[in-house]
Design a protein around this motif. Structure first.
Motif, mmCIF file in Angstrom:
data_model
loop_
_atom_site.group_PDB
_atom_site.id
_atom_site.type_symbol
_atom_site.label_atom_id
_atom_site.label_comp_id
_atom_site.label_asym_id
_atom_site.label_seq_id
_atom_site.Cartn_x
_atom_site.Cartn_y
_atom_site.Cartn_z
ATOM 1 N N GLY A 228 47.400 23.464 2.721
ATOM 2 C CA GLY A 228 48.236 22.305 2.427
ATOM 3 C C GLY A 228 48.463 21.402 3.620
ATOM 4 O O GLY A 228 48.468 20.180 3.500
ATOM 5 N N LEU A 229 48.661 21.991 4.791
ATOM 6 C CA LEU A 229 48.911 21.174 5.972
ATOM 7 C C LEU A 229 47.637 20.517 6.496
ATOM 8 O O LEU A 229 47.662 19.378 6.944
ATOM 9 C CB LEU A 229 49.551 22.016 7.076
ATOM 10 C CG LEU A 229 51.007 22.407 6.871
ATOM 11 C CD1 LEU A 229 51.454 23.329 7.989
ATOM 12 C CD2 LEU A 229 51.898 21.189 6.799
ATOM 13 N N LEU A 230 46.534 21.244 6.451
ATOM 14 C CA LEU A 230 45.294 20.701 7.010
ATOM 15 C C LEU A 230 44.581 19.744 6.053
ATOM 16 O O LEU A 230 43.967 18.779 6.498
ATOM 17 C CB LEU A 230 44.354 21.838 7.409
ATOM 18 C CG LEU A 230 44.857 22.733 8.536
ATOM 19 C CD1 LEU A 230 43.895 23.883 8.768
ATOM 20 C CD2 LEU A 230 45.058 21.943 9.810
ATOM 21 N N LEU A 231 44.636 20.032 4.769
ATOM 22 C CA LEU A 231 43.865 19.234 3.819
ATOM 23 C C LEU A 231 44.718 18.431 2.846
ATOM 24 O O LEU A 231 44.170 17.749 1.976
ATOM 25 C CB LEU A 231 42.927 20.162 3.027
ATOM 26 C CG LEU A 231 41.933 20.955 3.873
ATOM 27 C CD1 LEU A 231 41.176 21.929 3.003
ATOM 28 C CD2 LEU A 231 40.992 20.031 4.597
ATOM 29 N N SER A 232 46.026 18.535 2.948
ATOM 30 C CA SER A 232 46.976 17.807 2.117
ATOM 31 C C SER A 232 46.714 18.059 0.629
ATOM 32 O O SER A 232 46.664 19.204 0.196
ATOM 33 C CB SER A 232 46.924 16.321 2.457
ATOM 34 O OG SER A 232 48.034 15.678 1.886
ATOM 35 N N PHE A 233 46.534 17.017 -0.165
ATOM 36 C CA PHE A 233 46.412 17.171 -1.613
ATOM 37 C C PHE A 233 45.151 17.928 -2.001
ATOM 38 O O PHE A 233 45.146 18.688 -2.976
ATOM 39 C CB PHE A 233 46.435 15.795 -2.286
ATOM 40 C CG PHE A 233 46.391 15.877 -3.789
ATOM 41 C CD1 PHE A 233 47.491 16.346 -4.491
ATOM 42 C CD2 PHE A 233 45.264 15.515 -4.482
ATOM 43 C CE1 PHE A 233 47.455 16.443 -5.863
ATOM 44 C CE2 PHE A 233 45.215 15.606 -5.858
ATOM 45 C CZ PHE A 233 46.316 16.075 -6.551
ATOM 46 N N VAL A 234 44.088 17.774 -1.249
ATOM 47 C CA VAL A 234 42.841 18.498 -1.520
ATOM 48 C C VAL A 234 43.063 19.999 -1.333
ATOM 49 O O VAL A 234 42.482 20.817 -2.055
ATOM 50 C CB VAL A 234 41.703 17.986 -0.611
ATOM 51 C CG1 VAL A 234 40.433 18.769 -0.813
ATOM 52 C CG2 VAL A 234 41.469 16.508 -0.853
ATOM 53 N N GLY B 209 55.054 5.113 5.623
ATOM 54 C CA GLY B 209 54.812 6.291 6.446
ATOM 55 C C GLY B 209 55.730 7.442 6.071
ATOM 56 O O GLY B 209 55.314 8.607 6.071
ATOM 57 N N LEU B 210 56.972 7.131 5.728
ATOM 58 C CA LEU B 210 57.909 8.169 5.317
ATOM 59 C C LEU B 210 57.490 8.790 3.991
ATOM 60 O O LEU B 210 57.545 10.014 3.819
ATOM 61 C CB LEU B 210 59.317 7.578 5.217
ATOM 62 C CG LEU B 210 60.466 8.556 5.067
ATOM 63 C CD1 LEU B 210 60.528 9.483 6.267
ATOM 64 C CD2 LEU B 210 61.771 7.800 4.908
ATOM 65 N N TYR B 211 57.042 7.970 3.050
ATOM 66 C CA TYR B 211 56.560 8.496 1.761
ATOM 67 C C TYR B 211 55.309 9.353 1.953
ATOM 68 O O TYR B 211 55.165 10.389 1.299
ATOM 69 C CB TYR B 211 56.271 7.363 0.782
ATOM 70 C CG TYR B 211 57.505 6.622 0.333
ATOM 71 C CD1 TYR B 211 58.705 7.283 0.127
ATOM 72 C CD2 TYR B 211 57.466 5.258 0.124
ATOM 73 C CE1 TYR B 211 59.842 6.605 -0.271
ATOM 74 C CE2 TYR B 211 58.600 4.560 -0.283
ATOM 75 C CZ TYR B 211 59.785 5.248 -0.478
ATOM 76 O OH TYR B 211 60.891 4.568 -0.881
ATOM 77 N N LEU B 212 54.416 8.961 2.830
ATOM 78 C CA LEU B 212 53.232 9.765 3.106
ATOM 79 C C LEU B 212 53.591 11.093 3.768
ATOM 80 O O LEU B 212 52.987 12.128 3.479
ATOM 81 C CB LEU B 212 52.253 8.986 3.989
ATOM 82 C CG LEU B 212 51.543 7.820 3.312
ATOM 83 C CD1 LEU B 212 50.746 7.021 4.341
ATOM 84 C CD2 LEU B 212 50.647 8.300 2.196
ATOM 85 N N LEU B 213 54.604 11.076 4.633
ATOM 86 C CA LEU B 213 55.073 12.305 5.257
ATOM 87 C C LEU B 213 55.646 13.252 4.209
ATOM 88 O O LEU B 213 55.350 14.451 4.207
ATOM 89 C CB LEU B 213 56.128 11.994 6.317
ATOM 90 C CG LEU B 213 56.819 13.203 6.959
ATOM 91 C CD1 LEU B 213 55.841 13.966 7.840
ATOM 92 C CD2 LEU B 213 58.026 12.754 7.754
ATOM 93 N N PHE B 214 56.448 12.730 3.292
ATOM 94 C CA PHE B 214 57.011 13.557 2.225
ATOM 95 C C PHE B 214 55.915 14.115 1.319
ATOM 96 O O PHE B 214 55.968 15.276 0.913
ATOM 97 C CB PHE B 214 58.013 12.774 1.390
ATOM 98 C CG PHE B 214 59.325 12.514 2.092
ATOM 99 C CD1 PHE B 214 59.807 13.367 3.064
ATOM 100 C CD2 PHE B 214 60.076 11.411 1.773
ATOM 101 C CE1 PHE B 214 61.007 13.136 3.705
ATOM 102 C CE2 PHE B 214 61.276 11.159 2.391
ATOM 103 C CZ PHE B 214 61.752 12.025 3.368
#
Length: 75
Positions: free
Chosen positions: A43-49, A11-16
């Protein structure tokens, strides 16, 4: 004793990764002339996409992306 905030290493890695993608999208959108807020939202709403979407956006005329290229050129 009850543990309420146990997210673990994954979870911490996913948060980073989520925060880094938001920062990268904000930086890219700012260089392309759209402003940091647009990139931060993607970036916040769609992350990597969201980073990929900002990469596909064309650079605005007069932006640093158009004048200096994708990365700053050092002379």
């Amino acid at each position: 004793m009850t543990v309420l905030a146990l997210i673990g290493a994954k979870g911490l890695y996913l948060l980073f990764a989520w925060l880094l993608s938001a920062a990268a999208a904000a930086w890219l959108a700012d260089r392309k002339g759209y402003g940091e807020r647009v990139g931060l939202a993607f970036g916040l709403l769609l992350s990597f996409v969201g980073v990929l979407i900002v990469l596909v956006l064309p650079g605005r005329p007069g932006s640093r992306w158009k004048e200096e290229g994708p990365l700053r050129r050092r002379h």
